[in-house]
Design a protein around this motif. Structure first.
Motif, mmCIF file in Angstrom:
data_model
loop_
_atom_site.group_PDB
_atom_site.id
_atom_site.type_symbol
_atom_site.label_atom_id
_atom_site.label_comp_id
_atom_site.label_asym_id
_atom_site.label_seq_id
_atom_site.Cartn_x
_atom_site.Cartn_y
_atom_site.Cartn_z
ATOM 1 N N LEU A 153 9.178 5.543 8.155
ATOM 2 C CA LEU A 153 8.460 6.074 6.996
ATOM 3 C C LEU A 153 9.178 7.311 6.456
ATOM 4 N N GLN A 154 9.481 7.298 5.168
ATOM 5 C CA GLN A 154 10.081 8.474 4.535
ATOM 6 C C GLN A 154 9.035 9.591 4.498
ATOM 7 N N SER A 207 7.810 11.582 2.256
ATOM 8 C CA SER A 207 6.785 11.586 1.209
ATOM 9 C C SER A 207 5.778 10.457 1.438
ATOM 10 N N GLU A 208 6.310 9.328 1.877
ATOM 11 C CA GLU A 208 5.452 8.172 2.153
ATOM 12 C C GLU A 208 4.534 8.479 3.333
ATOM 13 N N LYS A 219 0.459 8.537 3.487
ATOM 14 C CA LYS A 219 -0.260 7.690 4.455
ATOM 15 C C LYS A 219 -1.211 8.523 5.311
ATOM 16 N N GLU A 270 -5.895 5.130 0.162
ATOM 17 C CA GLU A 270 -4.494 5.103 -0.247
ATOM 18 C C GLU A 270 -4.376 4.677 -1.712
ATOM 19 N N ARG A 303 -2.700 6.884 -4.665
ATOM 20 C CA ARG A 303 -1.539 6.375 -5.398
ATOM 21 C C ARG A 303 -1.805 6.246 -6.902
ATOM 22 N N LEU A 328 4.159 -1.272 -3.039
ATOM 23 C CA LEU A 328 4.182 0.071 -2.445
ATOM 24 C C LEU A 328 3.501 0.105 -1.079
#
Lengths: 567, 228
Positions: free
Chosen positions: B98-99, B101-102, B106, B161, B165, B179
């Motif tokens: 997971l990056q 920002s992601e 989350k 989420e 988003r 996404l």
């Protein structure tokens, strides 16, 4: 917050306990760089008179309004430092304790640098929390000067007498029809030859004649409401006649039962019996066996019951002596795994038993004795071979086990049990007679198997602890409780009330609908309600979301702070 | 402090602050110093693990171990095992792929979900339903609870989420599905439900694509705005 924060941090060297394993000077220097910290000091012993005076002076001179002491554990010295704050005019709840000894120096003895860093981290977290601490006043409540003693065995009788003799009303509740407990079934009490029956009878008489004690035999606790100083206990006989008692404190003395070795070693209650049956035969002078084999640790220190019952070794030795004295020609063998003969008088008894010719045979759990018709076979650890011992009576020495009903009682009282269903004290060393719940005390075999002497000792201890509150007439309760701080937000759903382990939350009807109401004195501050409310309407005082979040955030701030980046 | 005080939100707070693992020490079952606070923790931790897993975070990063204050050796054993496992998993997000920002998004969704009514009720009633049963006297087994936990954790996290988003820019079902790594069908199902609850609105910039926008900002979104 309008008030300017002025935090003082005191880093204790604890002689070499802390300073020997981490750099306290460096830690103190670091503490000075933390937000809102205006004063730091390193003490040789913060808890010493000099240390405490130093803290008090620093509070006055530097107008400190928060104090952080980085030293040992709250369990030992929190009261000391809180008192120091109070003496210097600072609310004691504006004090924060950081543990850099048990949780740092002692466990990282070989890692000086890392330990120093960890101490800094812990202090940074403490300072972050301290900034959000709020002053609190202790909650004071009246104490009804009367006690409920549950259990009428030797422990309960002793506790009841001790309190009654100090002038307090006592309600003594016994489940059985008669007072006396297990001692009624015993023959003689070790280490001296004292007749159990006569001894317990005189105690019972004393209790029954004491005008301060109300004895309720055939009764047991059915319901309990209230809190320290003000309990409402409903006791009943199971026949519909319930009685409500109002008491300030409660002593639990419900004792233990002997494990019946059903199914092991051909137990039949005739020529293979248990210790109580032996006592009964000795007492009734119905004992005529010639070759006696006692097997110890039957059902004790085994997989399903790991504990040692402690008192059975001495009981067996005492019975061995009695048999030998009565009939010097009798053959008494005691098969044991280990011997528990602690204390001067008990060691002496063991010596006496050996002198009288009681024979001790050591066996191990992996090759247990085998009981056959007229003989017992056992692998002797000392001789390294199997012995065949002639026997016309086998006595199985079993441990004391928790009383039936202990689980129900623990639920009513809201006090914990251990894994074997014995009652669990607040702290094994520091508060051996107390429960974690204020106002409830424990003594005797309900807690763990004890001898008569120990039961008396513990009963006196419990009575003494209980009498503190009864004498003071008022009790101060820690104001670390949960409060409904956002009544508007509360939806009256009742989740908190259903989760509260202490029944300290009731749902009440108000003009604004159903709302939760906290009973401050009954709250023990576990915080389950605050951690469960979906409207975040409950605040756990002293451990609030804000305070804990600040601590968590501070824990991970290290790098930013060190590189000068603002958090 | 009783382990029962550990609000799942605080656990998420620690992860969001950069903790790679969270260890909760509690009293032995039945030996809780606060009667049964540790039982309520067990439920909370189990649910939080489900939520983490649902959000793509390895649930091993959250551990609850029970021991008495006399069991120093056991404590060391547990902490060492925990430390070894976390070392193996590495930095939060790394083994999860997971990056940053992601990961943040989350975790944020998980945190709001854990703060909300549904998850708190499920976990709050955990003990009662297991021991006494619900209003109709139906008792729940561990297995049933597991399934229930799985379902509500998934639903709640997905809802949060989607809200996070779509609060700044409206997104199509296809965008959202990509996404979030979910099937378009599932995303749509949630969106329809959420629309009924008034959580999202339909928007359409051109006449062809239908997009969805959060109608309410989650409480957490407001909070993070303030702290920025």
């Amino acid at each position: 917050m309008a008030e300017e924060l002025r935090i003082g941090v005191f880093v204790c060297r604890c002689g070499t306990n802390i300073a020997g394993f981490l750099d306290t000077e460096d830690v103190a220097k670091y503490a000075k760089t933390l937000p809102n910290v205006v004063f730091t000091r390193e003490n040789l012993f913060s808890c010493s008179e000099a240390g405490v005076t130093d803290i008090k002076n620093a509070i006055t001179e530097n107008k400190l309004n928060r104090v952080v002491v980085a030293a040992c554990t709250p369990l030992t010295h929190e009261p000391t430092f809180r008192a120091a704050c109070e003496d210097a005019g600072l609310n004691p709840f504006l004090f924060e304790f950081v543990n850099i000894r048990e949780q740092c120096s002692w466990v990282h003895k070989a890692l000086r640098e890392e330990a120093t860093q960890k101490a800094k981290d812990l202090i940074r977290m403490g300072v972050a929390r301290a900034a959000l601490l709020e002053p609190r006043e202790s909650i004071v409540t009246d104490v009804i000067p009367s006690a409920l003693v549950i259990g009428g065995g030797i422990a309960g009788l002793t506790a009841a007498l001790a309190l009654a003799n100090r002038g307090f009303e006592v309600k003594l509740v016994e489940r059985e029809k008669k007072l006396g407990g297990m001692l009624r079934d015993l023959h003689q009490i070790y280490p001296y030859e004292i007749g159990a029956r006569g001894f317990i009878s005189s105690k019972i008489k004393e209790v029954e004649e004491n005008p301060k004690i109300e004895v309720l035999t055939g009764h047991s606790l059915e319901k309990l409401g209230g809190f320290i100083g003000n309990y409402q206990a409903t006791v009943g006989s199971g026949e519909g006649s319930a009685k409500e008692l109002k008491v300030g404190v409660i002593i639990v003395a419900t004792g233990a039962s002997l494990l019946v070795p059903e199914g092991s070693f051909s137990y039949n209650g005739e020529d293979v019996i248990n210790q109580l049956q032996l006592e009964e035969r000795l007492k009734n002078q119905a004992f005529d066996a010639q070759n006696i084999v006692m097997i110890k640790c039957v059902g004790a220190r085994v997989k399903e019951r790991l504990y040692c019952s402690r008192i059975c070794c001495m009981t067996a030795i005492k019975d061995g002596i009695l048999i030998k004295k009565q009939n010097p020609d009798a053959n008494v063998h005691i098969l044991y795994r280990d011997l528990m003969c602690y204390g001067v008088a008990n060691e002496e008894l063991l010596r006496q038993a050996k002198e009288l010719g009681v024979r001790f045979v050591n066996y191990s759990l992996d090759s247990p004795p085998v009981v056959e018709d007229g003989k017992v076979k056992v692998q002797s650890n000392v001789l390294g071979r199997e012995l065949e011992i002639e026997s016309d009576l086998v006595v199985l020495i079993t441990p004391l086990v928790a009383r039936e009903g202990a689980a129900e009682l623990s639920k009513l009282l809201k006090v914990p049990l251990d894994e074997y269903k014995f009652f669990l004290e607040a702290h094994v060393k520091l508060r051996p007679n107390d429960f974690a719940t204020d106002g409830i005390y424990i003594c005797g075999s309900a807690h763990w198997p004890v001898s008569t002497g120990e039961a008396i000792q513990q009963a006196l201890g419990a009575a003494s602890r209980a009498s503190i509150h009864l004498t003071n007439k008022k009790v101060k309760v820690e104001p670390i409780v949960s409060v409904l701080f956002d009544e508007e937000a509360c939806r009256g759903c009742g989740l908190c009330a259903s989760l509260c382990p202490y029944a300290a939350i009731e749902m009440v009807e108000t003009e604004k609908g159903t709302k939760a109401k906290m009973i401050e004195v009954a709250c023990k501050g576990c915080g389950v309600c605050a951690a469960s409310c979906y409207k975040q309407a409950i605040k756990m005082i002293h451990y609030s979301d804000e305070q804990l979040t600040a601590q968590i955030r501070a824990a991970f701030q290290k790098k930013e702070v060190e590189s000068g980046v603002q958090a | 402090m009783c382990s029962g005080r550990v609000d799942p939100v605080l656990i998420l707070e620690a992860f969001m602050c950069g903790s790679d693992g969270v260890f909760i020490g509690a009293c032995l079952p039945g030996e809780c110093h606060y009667a049964d606070g540790n039982f309520s923790t067990m439920g909370k931790v189990a649910l939080t693990q489900k939520v983490l897993a649902n959000q793509g975070v390895n649930p091993d990063r959250l551990v609850m171990r029970m021991m008495s204050s006399a069991e120093g050796a056991k404590f060391v054993e547990h902490v060492t095992a925990f430390q070894d496992r976390i070392k193996e998993l590495g930095k939060l997000g790394s083994t999860e792929g997971l990056q940053p920002s992601e990961l943040e998004l989350k975790l944020k969704a998980a945190k709001v979900a854990l703060k909300g009514k549904k998850l708190r009720w499920v976990v709050g009633k955990y003990m009662e339903f297991q021991q006494q049963g619900n209003l109709y006297g139906e008792k729940f087994t561990q297995h049933e609870f597991n399934r229930l936990f799985d379902e509500v954790a998934m639903d709640e996290c997905t809802i949060q989420e989607i809200l996070l988003r779509t609060q700044d820019e409206p997104l199509s079902v296809k965008n959202l599905a990509e996404l979030m790594g979910l099937s378009p069908r599932r995303v749509l199902r949630h969106l329809v439900d959420m629309r009924k609850m008034g959580l999202v609105v339909l928007e359409s910039d051109d006449k062809k694509t239908v997009t969805w926008r959060a109608a309410v900002s989650s409480a957490e979104a407001i909070e993070s705005e303030k702290t920025k």
